[in-house]
Design an enzyme around this catalytic site. Sequence first.
Site, PDB file in Angstrom:
ATOM      1  N   TRP A  34       0.825  -1.220   0.000  1.00 59.66           N
ATOM      2  CA  TRP A  34       0.000   0.000   0.000  1.00 59.66           C
ATOM      3  C   TRP A  34       0.856   1.266   0.000  1.00 59.66           C
ATOM      4  O   TRP A  34       0.440   2.294  -0.543  1.00 59.66           O
ATOM      5  CB  TRP A  34      -1.110  -0.018   1.036  1.00 59.66           C
ATOM      6  CG  TRP A  34      -0.827   0.017   2.509  1.00 59.66           C
ATOM      7  CD1 TRP A  34       0.309  -0.343   3.154  1.00 59.66           C
ATOM      8  CD2 TRP A  34      -1.768   0.438   3.521  1.00 59.66           C
ATOM      9  NE1 TRP A  34       0.146  -0.197   4.505  1.00 59.66           N
ATOM     10  CE2 TRP A  34      -1.113   0.279   4.762  1.00 59.66           C
ATOM     11  CE3 TRP A  34      -3.064   0.913   3.518  1.00 59.66           C
ATOM     12  CZ2 TRP A  34      -1.739   0.589   5.982  1.00 59.66           C
ATOM     13  CZ3 TRP A  34      -3.684   1.214   4.723  1.00 59.66           C
ATOM     14  CH2 TRP A  34      -3.033   1.062   5.928  1.00 59.66           C
ATOM     15  N   TYR A  80      16.946  -5.078   6.538  1.00 57.82           N
ATOM     16  CA  TYR A  80      15.580  -5.388   6.977  1.00 57.82           C
ATOM     17  C   TYR A  80      15.461  -6.850   7.362  1.00 57.82           C
ATOM     18  O   TYR A  80      16.007  -7.736   6.700  1.00 57.82           O
ATOM     19  CB  TYR A  80      14.560  -5.088   5.866  1.00 57.82           C
ATOM     20  CG  TYR A  80      13.127  -5.302   6.319  1.00 57.82           C
ATOM     21  CD1 TYR A  80      12.476  -4.328   7.063  1.00 57.82           C
ATOM     22  CD2 TYR A  80      12.443  -6.482   6.042  1.00 57.82           C
ATOM     23  CE1 TYR A  80      11.168  -4.522   7.512  1.00 57.82           C
ATOM     24  CE2 TYR A  80      11.140  -6.682   6.484  1.00 57.82           C
ATOM     25  CZ  TYR A  80      10.506  -5.694   7.219  1.00 57.82           C
ATOM     26  OH  TYR A  80       9.222  -5.887   7.662  1.00 57.82           O
ATOM     27  N   ASP A 158       0.413  -2.772  12.311  1.00 53.83           N
ATOM     28  CA  ASP A 158       1.149  -3.920  12.832  1.00 53.83           C
ATOM     29  C   ASP A 158       1.008  -4.188  14.317  1.00 53.83           C
ATOM     30  O   ASP A 158       0.889  -5.313  14.743  1.00 53.83           O
ATOM     31  CB  ASP A 158       2.650  -3.705  12.589  1.00 53.83           C
ATOM     32  CG  ASP A 158       2.977  -3.478  11.144  1.00 53.83           C
ATOM     33  OD1 ASP A 158       2.084  -3.133  10.362  1.00 53.83           O
ATOM     34  OD2 ASP A 158       4.151  -3.646  10.800  1.00 53.83           O
ATOM     35  N   ARG A 191       8.790   1.388  18.478  1.00 52.82           N
ATOM     36  CA  ARG A 191       8.604   0.163  17.691  1.00 52.82           C
ATOM     37  C   ARG A 191       7.926  -0.918  18.546  1.00 52.82           C
ATOM     38  O   ARG A 191       7.858  -0.808  19.763  1.00 52.82           O
ATOM     39  CB  ARG A 191       9.979  -0.361  17.215  1.00 52.82           C
ATOM     40  CG  ARG A 191      10.686   0.518  16.202  1.00 52.82           C
ATOM     41  CD  ARG A 191      10.040   0.506  14.830  1.00 52.82           C
ATOM     42  NE  ARG A 191       9.943  -0.825  14.266  1.00 52.82           N
ATOM     43  CZ  ARG A 191       9.342  -1.092  13.099  1.00 52.82           C
ATOM     44  NH1 ARG A 191       8.794  -0.129  12.386  1.00 52.82           N
ATOM     45  NH2 ARG A 191       9.259  -2.330  12.646  1.00 52.82           N
ATOM     46  N   TYR A 338       4.432   2.686  17.794  1.00 48.85           N
ATOM     47  CA  TYR A 338       3.876   2.121  16.589  1.00 48.85           C
ATOM     48  C   TYR A 338       2.423   1.652  16.657  1.00 48.85           C
ATOM     49  O   TYR A 338       2.112   0.678  17.326  1.00 48.85           O
ATOM     50  CB  TYR A 338       4.761   0.906  16.311  1.00 48.85           C
ATOM     51  CG  TYR A 338       5.073   0.729  14.888  1.00 48.85           C
ATOM     52  CD1 TYR A 338       5.566   1.775  14.172  1.00 48.85           C
ATOM     53  CD2 TYR A 338       4.836  -0.486  14.278  1.00 48.85           C
ATOM     54  CE1 TYR A 338       5.838   1.606  12.833  1.00 48.85           C
ATOM     55  CE2 TYR A 338       5.115  -0.665  12.953  1.00 48.85           C
ATOM     56  CZ  TYR A 338       5.608   0.390  12.237  1.00 48.85           C
ATOM     57  OH  TYR A 338       5.867   0.222  10.922  1.00 48.85           O
ATOM     58  N   GLU A 382       7.476   9.191   9.231  1.00 50.60           N
ATOM     59  CA  GLU A 382       6.607   8.025   9.030  1.00 50.60           C
ATOM     60  C   GLU A 382       5.287   8.227   9.763  1.00 50.60           C
ATOM     61  O   GLU A 382       4.218   7.936   9.249  1.00 50.60           O
ATOM     62  CB  GLU A 382       7.329   6.769   9.548  1.00 50.60           C
ATOM     63  CG  GLU A 382       6.545   5.480   9.358  1.00 50.60           C
ATOM     64  CD  GLU A 382       7.298   4.261   9.889  1.00 50.60           C
ATOM     65  OE1 GLU A 382       8.382   4.430  10.493  1.00 50.60           O
ATOM     66  OE2 GLU A 382       6.787   3.134   9.698  1.00 50.60           O
TER      67      GLU A 382
HETATM   68  C1  2M8 Z   1       5.016  -1.102   8.700  1.00 58.21           C
HETATM   69  O1  2M8 Z   1       5.081  -2.523   8.586  1.00 58.21           O
HETATM   70  C2  2M8 Z   1       6.301  -3.273   8.406  1.00 58.21           C
HETATM   71  C3  2M8 Z   1       5.903  -4.719   8.168  1.00 58.21           C
HETATM   72  O2  2M8 Z   1       5.080  -4.820   7.058  1.00 58.21           O
HETATM   73  C4  2M8 Z   1       7.268  -3.240   9.541  1.00 58.21           C
HETATM   74  O3  2M8 Z   1       7.014  -2.620  10.577  1.00 58.21           O
HETATM   75  O4  2M8 Z   1       8.328  -3.854   9.400  1.00 58.21           O
HETATM   76  C5  2M8 Z   1       3.523  -0.696   8.715  1.00 58.21           C
HETATM   77  O5  2M8 Z   1       3.363   0.649   9.109  1.00 58.21           O
HETATM   78  C6  2M8 Z   1       2.903  -0.928   7.335  1.00 58.21           C
HETATM   79  O6  2M8 Z   1       1.593  -0.416   7.296  1.00 58.21           O
HETATM   80  C7  2M8 Z   1       3.741  -0.280   6.238  1.00 58.21           C
HETATM   81  O7  2M8 Z   1       3.229  -0.665   4.990  1.00 58.21           O
HETATM   82  C8  2M8 Z   1       5.223  -0.652   6.343  1.00 58.21           C
HETATM   83  C9  2M8 Z   1       6.093   0.181   5.403  1.00 58.21           C
HETATM   84  O8  2M8 Z   1       5.836   1.556   5.554  1.00 58.21           O
HETATM   85  O9  2M8 Z   1       5.711  -0.438   7.674  1.00 58.21           O
END
Ligand code: 2M8
Length: 409
Positions: A34, A80, A158, A191, A338, A382
Amino acid sequence: MSDLDAQARDILRGNDKGGYTVPTHGLYPYQWNWDSVFAAWGFAVDDLPRAWAEIETLLAGQWDNGMVPHILFHQVDPSYFPGPDVWQGTGPVPSSGISQPPIAATFVRQIAALDAANGAAKMRALFPALLKWHRWFYQWRSEDGAIVVTHPWETGRDNSPDWDPPFAAIDPVGIDTYQRRDTGHVNQDERPRKYEYDRYLYLVKLGADSGWDERYLRQVTPFRVADPTMSFTLLRANRDLLAMAAELGEPTDEIATWIAAQEAGAQTLWNPDIAAYDTCDLRSGAFGGGVSSAAFLCWYAGIHDDRMLGHLERIMSAETYGIASYDPDHAAYEPKRYWRGPVWAMMNMLIAMGLHEAGHTAHADAIRANTARMITENGFAEYFDPRDGAPAGGRSFTWTAAVWLGWAS
Ligand code: 2M8
């Protein structure tokens, strides 16, 4: 062009990896589903070919069963975790094994409306993949017209307190030792905790070990939760897909059936105890028990349910910057951690789009003005602390820049 417009464009260009955009370097070095659609929306302001390329790259990762993954790992990047080796996706591009809120059909239609020359041809080319993706949700994830998730990461929210009750029922036995990377980029107070990461990884392992077999997972997974984010974004996306089908002369009956089922099914997400839309844990039958920002996506879905207005006004007046991702009056609220309280600009945009369409223009305008002020004063973070707008999480963030360019500025 204002200075902030220029900064937002620089962020999109800086995060562009050639055909896809990362949410931010370091913390999220891959293509997220998304995020990528919001990026396309931002590019569409002045570069329609680049906007279309973003969507095409995303849909090129579609699996044979129709699922469009939440992460596409185009190039392995050790910054990551968990990466492609842990996920073991089975599609044409290395990927995760779960999806994310399907906002693509909605924004494809909006981008097409900006593209007099090629919009119709692009919609025609993208329509089959979008239809196949939506069909996957009905094949595997529809329960009484509400849409079910099998991992919190699938909702994009998340770490929401919504997952606390289903997570309490999971004992994360059997996961390998692991090293988180996110807390090397961002303050750990912003986080998820280890408790949640253990359970995220438990669910990833369950899926990967099964070869992402949806039939098997439907029977065995301890995490099967009906979710307003998925339900409302898909319902809205179906309305856009239906309009596209009509415009393209494609059959509309199947999509109309999905819409009718979801309109009826939305009420299964109504929690009378809090008088709001809520998650529902299908294993225990229990609601999540709090008001999240996802509940306010009802208008965006075309469910013009003004029973939610009281909560909206309460939450907007409780904090300087709405809409908090979780109810500030709830014991689980944490304004910096988060998805347990902070504000996301793109959630504000989706909520305000729906309010505007439902005729609640004063509320929509207030959210837009707040979002613009939050970004003007604090940059393209973010997410933000709802009390003072303090920036949190990653910086130079794609979706915040895109929301600025496409909506807030
Ligand atoms: C966050 O999610 C990722 C895992 O998918 C993470 O924390 O590692 C969420 O905010 C998610 O909605 C978003 O798409 C992603 C990347 O911005 O980060």
